[in-house]
Design an enzyme around this catalytic site. Structure first.
Site, PDB file in Angstrom:
ATOM      1  N   LYS A  45      54.038   3.644 -23.929  1.00 28.52           N
ATOM      2  CA  LYS A  45      53.802   5.561 -24.538  1.00 28.52           C
ATOM      3  C   LYS A  45      55.099   6.655 -24.491  1.00 28.52           C
ATOM      4  O   LYS A  45      56.631   5.835 -24.214  1.00 28.52           O
ATOM      5  CB  LYS A  45      52.731   6.424 -23.121  1.00 28.52           C
ATOM      6  CG  LYS A  45      51.263   6.400 -22.924  1.00 28.52           C
ATOM      7  CD  LYS A  45      50.934   7.041 -21.363  1.00 28.52           C
ATOM      8  CE  LYS A  45      49.762   6.484 -21.111  1.00 28.52           C
ATOM      9  NZ  LYS A  45      48.453   6.763 -22.445  1.00 28.52           N
TER      10      LYS A  45
ATOM     11  N   ARG B 218      40.152   0.580 -18.782  1.00 30.00           N
ATOM     12  CA  ARG B 218      38.790  -0.442 -18.549  1.00 30.00           C
ATOM     13  C   ARG B 218      38.774  -1.740 -18.101  1.00 30.00           C
ATOM     14  O   ARG B 218      38.123  -2.174 -17.824  1.00 30.00           O
ATOM     15  CB  ARG B 218      38.814  -0.041 -20.513  1.00 30.00           C
ATOM     16  CG  ARG B 218      39.739  -1.492 -21.672  1.00 30.00           C
ATOM     17  CD  ARG B 218      38.998  -0.057 -22.591  1.00 30.00           C
ATOM     18  NE  ARG B 218      39.479   0.763 -22.759  1.00 30.00           N
ATOM     19  CZ  ARG B 218      39.995   1.048 -23.527  1.00 30.00           C
ATOM     20  NH1 ARG B 218      39.422   0.924 -25.467  1.00 30.00           N
ATOM     21  NH2 ARG B 218      40.413   2.405 -24.152  1.00 30.00           N
TER      22      ARG B 218
END
Ligand code: BES
Ligand code: MN
Ligand code: ZN
Length: 511
Positions: free
Chosen positions: A287, A361
């Protein structure tokens, strides 16, 4: 009833007689209308309360307040009129908000202790003691602060008194015994919310996966069965997706299973599943630096599950509930998962990891599978700070709700309305599944440019083992941290979802 942790506001109840605290809050509803105690106070002071209210244009509106020096005969230094709004229409949550707003007004002085006189003249939907208990919970939640790392506490500085020095609140009402009883339940919920806030606020250097599991293990003290799976166990269980996220960090993964058996013996449990990424750097798909510090809160889903389990056990909910959290750290390193890697989940489905920043996920896929396989829940809700896309869609005041069952969705939205923890239903659809089909594996963890929150939900749907099981996915990326502050929350970590899910359980799954 377990005692609340040290440092929390000391809340107690007393009769309507003056208790000698430093400041007095006096509830006045729309009008302004005082209860009998307030009226008597006003009369014995030659109408000073009503004159002061008039001068300050105080009409008892929700969130409003007016302050006067205490009239003769009252031991406190000040009387603060606090607005309760329209008492005839107010629901429980409105009283929570009123209690929070009242606490803020009482806490703007150097006072360490305060009284709050809760007496409503005329009609109201709740009984007096319920109003008192609800206002007390609002005040309790409002008083929360995360200041354990401040070596100079603001209240110690006498020259510059700051709010939040209040330690004790005595709520005066007509039936303090009943109010106290009602507050037992409220305190259980409040402590659950604040436990979740504590976990979200805690920085990741202190709260790694192992430490998170240890914090969850403390729930054993209130009668929850806690099992902690370590990296070896997870390997044996073939949780290849969860472990792929964890492998870049020197801090090993933990999965924690928490069981509260307050229901009938053979009743299938309700299951709550939480994403517990203690820090999300993005991994190799790293990020940008700006704002990355917020990723200490990427375990907001897991924090909510732990807080909820606390609430259910502390109030002895008549339900069988199982909570499961996957605690990992998503780090880049020489051992980290690469974009393009293909991993095998516990379900047997293979996953192409196209972006290591879509890690939530992966974690959820394995623990969702595990809890269904082992506990055969009658319903399952997962909570995750899963996507930035949900914030693009809904902002920071609404969580995204994805659900394969209309009854469950309706129940969640009802509880959401009652607690004002807002949620908005989003679509689950075949078209999103198409976007995550992969040529190289059964599924890929990236859906393309559009509908990011929806493709993430579709990914999770592939790990609902029995398609008949009612399942909901709640994306709380916007609401779990740095959400707009309100009358009952001033903290970065909000504890969002604990009250909502506690309410859902109470309304639909207990009895
Ligand atoms: N933890 C983030 C989502 C997030 C972002 C939560 C900001 C709270 C605030 C999640 O793991 C993530 O990185 N999601 C990616 C998915 C993308 C790579 C498909 C995102 O939303 O950008
Ligand atoms: Mn991520
Ligand atoms: Zn994440």
């Amino acid at each position: 009833m377990p005692a609340s942790p040290a440092g929390r506001l000391d809340v107690s109840f007393a009769s309507l007689k003056d208790g000698g605290e430093e400041v007095v809050g006096l509830l006045a509803v729309d009008g302004p209308e005082f209860g009998a105690t307030g009226k008597a106070m006003d009369q014995s002071g030659d109408g000073i309360l009503s004159r002061a209210a008039k001068a300050a244009n105080f009409k008892g509106k929700a969130k409003s307040a007016a302050e006067i020096l205490a009239p003769a005969g009252i031991s406190a230094s000040r009387v603060i009129l606090v607005g309760g709004g329209d008492a005839e229409k107010a629901e429980e949550n409105d009283w929570l908000m009123a209690g929070g707003a009242a606490l803020a007004k009482l806490d703007t002085h150097k006072a360490k202790s305060a009284s709050l006189i809760v007496e409503v003249a005329g009609k109201s939907k709740l009984a007096q003691h319920e109003i008192a208990a609800a206002m007390a919970l609002g005040a309790y939640l409002r008083s929360y602060k995360f200041d354990k790392y401040l070596t100079k506490k603001t209240e110690d500085n006498e020259d510059e008194p700051k709010p939040n020095g209040l330690k004790k609140l005595v709520v005066h009402c007509s039936d303090p015994k009943k109010a106290e009883k009602a507050f037992e339940r409220q305190r259980a919920i409040g402590d659950g919310v604040m436990l979740a806030r504590d976990l979200v606020n805690e920085p990741a250097n202190i709260l790694g996966p192992v430490e998170f599991a240890e914090r969850a293990q403390v729930l054993e003290k209130i009668g929850i069965e806690v099992e902690v799976l370590d990296a070896k166990d997870l390997k044996k269980l073939k949780m290849g997706a969860l472990l792929a996220v964890a492998q870049g960090s020197p801090r090993p993964a933990r999965v924690v299973i928490m069981q509260w058996n307050g229901g009938k013996k053979n009743d299938a449990p309700v299951a709550f599943v939480g994403k517990g990424v203690v820090f999300d750097t993005g991994g190799i798909s790293i990020k940008p630096a700006a704002g990355m510090e917020d990723m200490k809160g990427d375990m907001g889903g897991a924090a909510c599950v732990v807080g909820l389990m606390h609430a259910l056990a502390a109030r002895k909910a008549k339900v069988n509930a199982v909570g499961i959290i996957g605690c990992v750290e998503n780090m880049p390193s020489g051992e980290a998962t690469r974009p393009g890697d293909i991993v095998t989940s516990m379900s047997g489905q293979t996953i192409e990891v196209l972006n290591t920043d879509a890690e939530g996920r992966l974690v959820l896929s394995d623990i969702m599978w595990y809890v269904q396989d082992r506990h055969k829940p009658k319903m399952m809700i997962d909570l995750a700070t899963l996507t930035g896309a949900i914030m693009v869609a809904l902002g920071k005041n609404y969580a995204g709700l994805f659900c394969n069952n209309d009854d469950l969705a309706a129940g969640i939205l009802e509880a959401s309305k009652a607690t004002d923890e807002k949620a908005w239903r989003m679509p689950l659809d075949k078209s999103f599944h198409k976007m995550i089909d992969s040529k190289n594996a059964d599924v890929k963890n990236l859906g393309g440019r559009w509908g990011g929150a929806c493709t993430a939900a579709a990914f999770l749907e592939r790990f609902v083992k029995d398609k008949e099981t009612p399942w909901a996915h709640i994306d709380l990326a916007g609401t779990a941290m740095d959400a707009p502050r309100n009358d009952i929350n001033q903290s970065w970590g909000s504890g969002w979802g604990v009250r909502l899910l506690d309410r859902l359980v109470a309304d639909k799954y207990e009895g």
